[in-house]
Motif scaffolding. Structure first.
Motif, short mmCIF file in Angstrom:
data_model
loop_
_atom_site.label_atom_id
_atom_site.label_comp_id
_atom_site.label_asym_id
_atom_site.label_seq_id
_atom_site.Cartn_x
_atom_site.Cartn_y
_atom_site.Cartn_z
N PRO A 1 16.02 -2.96 -7.69
CA PRO A 1 15.34 -3.28 -6.44
C PRO A 1 13.86 -3.58 -6.66
N VAL A 2 13.39 -4.62 -6.01
CA VAL A 2 11.98 -5.00 -6.05
C VAL A 2 11.44 -5.01 -4.64
N PHE A 3 10.32 -4.32 -4.44
CA PHE A 3 9.69 -4.23 -3.13
C PHE A 3 8.22 -4.61 -3.28
N ALA A 4 7.87 -5.82 -2.87
CA ALA A 4 6.51 -6.32 -3.01
C ALA A 4 5.69 -5.99 -1.76
N ILE A 5 4.48 -5.50 -1.98
CA ILE A 5 3.59 -5.14 -0.88
C ILE A 5 2.32 -5.98 -0.97
N ALA A 6 1.93 -6.57 0.15
CA ALA A 6 0.72 -7.41 0.21
C ALA A 6 -0.25 -6.86 1.23
N GLY A 7 -1.53 -7.13 1.02
CA GLY A 7 -2.54 -6.83 2.02
C GLY A 7 -2.95 -8.10 2.73
N ASP A 8 -3.11 -8.03 4.04
CA ASP A 8 -3.41 -9.26 4.78
C ASP A 8 -4.86 -9.72 4.59
N ASP B 1 -6.26 -9.63 1.39
CA ASP B 1 -6.42 -9.79 -0.05
C ASP B 1 -7.05 -11.14 -0.37
N HIS B 2 -8.15 -11.12 -1.09
CA HIS B 2 -8.86 -12.35 -1.44
C HIS B 2 -8.37 -12.95 -2.75
N ALA B 3 -7.41 -12.29 -3.42
CA ALA B 3 -6.88 -12.81 -4.69
C ALA B 3 -5.44 -13.29 -4.52
N TYR B 4 -4.55 -12.38 -4.11
CA TYR B 4 -3.14 -12.72 -3.93
C TYR B 4 -2.70 -12.23 -2.56
N GLY B 5 -2.18 -13.13 -1.76
CA GLY B 5 -1.86 -12.79 -0.38
C GLY B 5 -0.38 -12.59 -0.12
N PRO B 6 0.00 -12.54 1.15
CA PRO B 6 1.40 -12.34 1.52
C PRO B 6 2.35 -13.37 0.92
N LYS B 7 1.90 -14.61 0.74
CA LYS B 7 2.79 -15.64 0.21
C LYS B 7 3.27 -15.29 -1.19
N GLU B 8 2.38 -14.76 -2.02
CA GLU B 8 2.78 -14.38 -3.38
C GLU B 8 3.82 -13.27 -3.36
N SER B 9 3.67 -12.32 -2.43
CA SER B 9 4.65 -11.24 -2.32
C SER B 9 5.98 -11.77 -1.79
N GLU B 10 5.92 -12.70 -0.85
CA GLU B 10 7.15 -13.31 -0.36
C GLU B 10 7.88 -14.04 -1.49
N ASN B 11 7.12 -14.73 -2.33
CA ASN B 11 7.73 -15.45 -3.44
C ASN B 11 8.39 -14.50 -4.44
N VAL C 1 7.68 -1.86 -7.70
CA VAL C 1 6.89 -2.06 -6.49
C VAL C 1 5.55 -2.69 -6.87
N PRO C 2 5.47 -4.02 -6.89
CA PRO C 2 4.19 -4.69 -7.14
C PRO C 2 3.36 -4.73 -5.85
N ILE C 3 2.13 -4.26 -5.93
CA ILE C 3 1.23 -4.21 -4.78
C ILE C 3 0.11 -5.21 -5.01
N ASN C 4 -0.12 -6.09 -4.03
CA ASN C 4 -1.18 -7.10 -4.15
C ASN C 4 -1.10 -7.81 -5.49
N SER C 5 0.08 -8.29 -5.80
CA SER C 5 0.32 -8.88 -7.10
C SER C 5 0.92 -10.28 -6.96
N TYR D 1 9.74 -7.65 0.90
CA TYR D 1 8.27 -7.56 0.87
C TYR D 1 7.76 -7.08 2.22
N HIS D 2 6.54 -6.58 2.20
CA HIS D 2 5.92 -6.04 3.42
C HIS D 2 4.43 -6.33 3.37
N VAL D 3 3.86 -6.66 4.53
CA VAL D 3 2.43 -6.95 4.62
C VAL D 3 1.73 -5.80 5.34
#
Length: 265
Positions: free
Chosen positions: A207-214, A216-226, A117-121, A235-237
């Protein structure tokens, strides 16, 4: 809490909960340490074995030369720690830099982990080298003090930074970053100049579950989608969350982690 000696380093570990229960390993962000997951520890340790640690060169773990703090070195440390503590198969939760490690474990050590589970990564190489590289040079020369406002902006979202009810928390993390040694620049260098892992996730077996913060000034939802696209995961925002969502929106993050783990058969 204790030091565990692996790969020639003393790694500082907080091991909480029943060792007979399923294990969750938490891997922290650059500029922080294992304490960034205290909200997760407090809620999850009743049903899980919760382990959080400090990367080599950071927190209370052994100092390390810049060349020995690459994402590959840190991944080998995490794999060795999982083996040393008999955590496998464990869920690996990583915020930012910790997420880089979680993804590498998923690609290279699927037998050791139950999920990542990568968060804001990000799974990619750094897209903001031109912005971040001068910060690394400045930290090496002058420490974090001249950059503290910039670091707070990178590490937290607008909602958290503007919330007067969370002033004590903001002051705590601000002090932590101000007290970092100049050697934190070595850790930062390896974050900024890391390699992409996306190509290694093509045949990911866990299983990989990526979490993004809307916010985030470093890595956003697009990085989690990728990440999700490359790994065949999800992934989830999270709304009103910046780069340190596990702190800023810890209740939402805890719920997402629990639902994710319970949903794995």
């Amino acid at each position: 809490m204790k030091h565990v000696v692996i790969n020639g380093c003393q790694i500082w570990v907080e091991d909480t909960g029943d060792t007979a229960k399923p294990a969750i390993l938490f891997s922290h962000s650059l500029f922080f340490d294992h304490t960034m997951f205290h909200h997760q520890r407090d809620e999850l340790a009743g049903d899980y074995r919760v382990v959080a640690y400090d990367h080599r060169g950071q927190g209370k773990s052994s100092p390390a030369e810049r060349a020995e703090q690459s994402m590959d070195h840190l991944t080998e440390d995490a794999a060795a720690l999982i083996k040393a503590l008999n955590l496998a198969p464990c869920h690996v939760i990583g915020n930012s830099m910790g997420g880089f490690i979680a993804l590498r474990l998923a690609a290279r050590y699927p037998e050791l982990i139950a999920s990542a589970v990568p968060i804001n990564s990000s799974g990619e190489e750094e897209h903001k080298k031109a912005d971040f590289a001068p910060l690394v040079e400045s930290m090496a020369a002058n420490g974090t003090d001249p950059l503290i406002d910039t670091l707070m902006y990178i590490m937290f979202g607008d909602t958290f930074l503007a919330d007067p009810g969370r002033t004590e928390e903001k002051d705590h993390w601000r002090r932590k970053m101000l007290n970092l040694p100049k050697s934190i620049a070595d850790s930062a260098h390896q974050v900024v100049f890391r390699q992409s892992i996306l190509h290694e996730l093509k045949d990911c077996r866990v299983p990989v579950f990526a979490i993004a913060g809307d916010e985030d000034h470093a890595y956003g939802p697009k990085e989690s989608e990728n990440i999700a696209t490359a790994s065949g995961g999800k992934y989830h925002v999270v709304g009103k969350a910046g780069h340190s969502a596990s702190i800023e929106q810890y209740k939402n993050i805890n719920n997402l982690i629990l639902n994710h783990i319970k949903g794995i058969i």
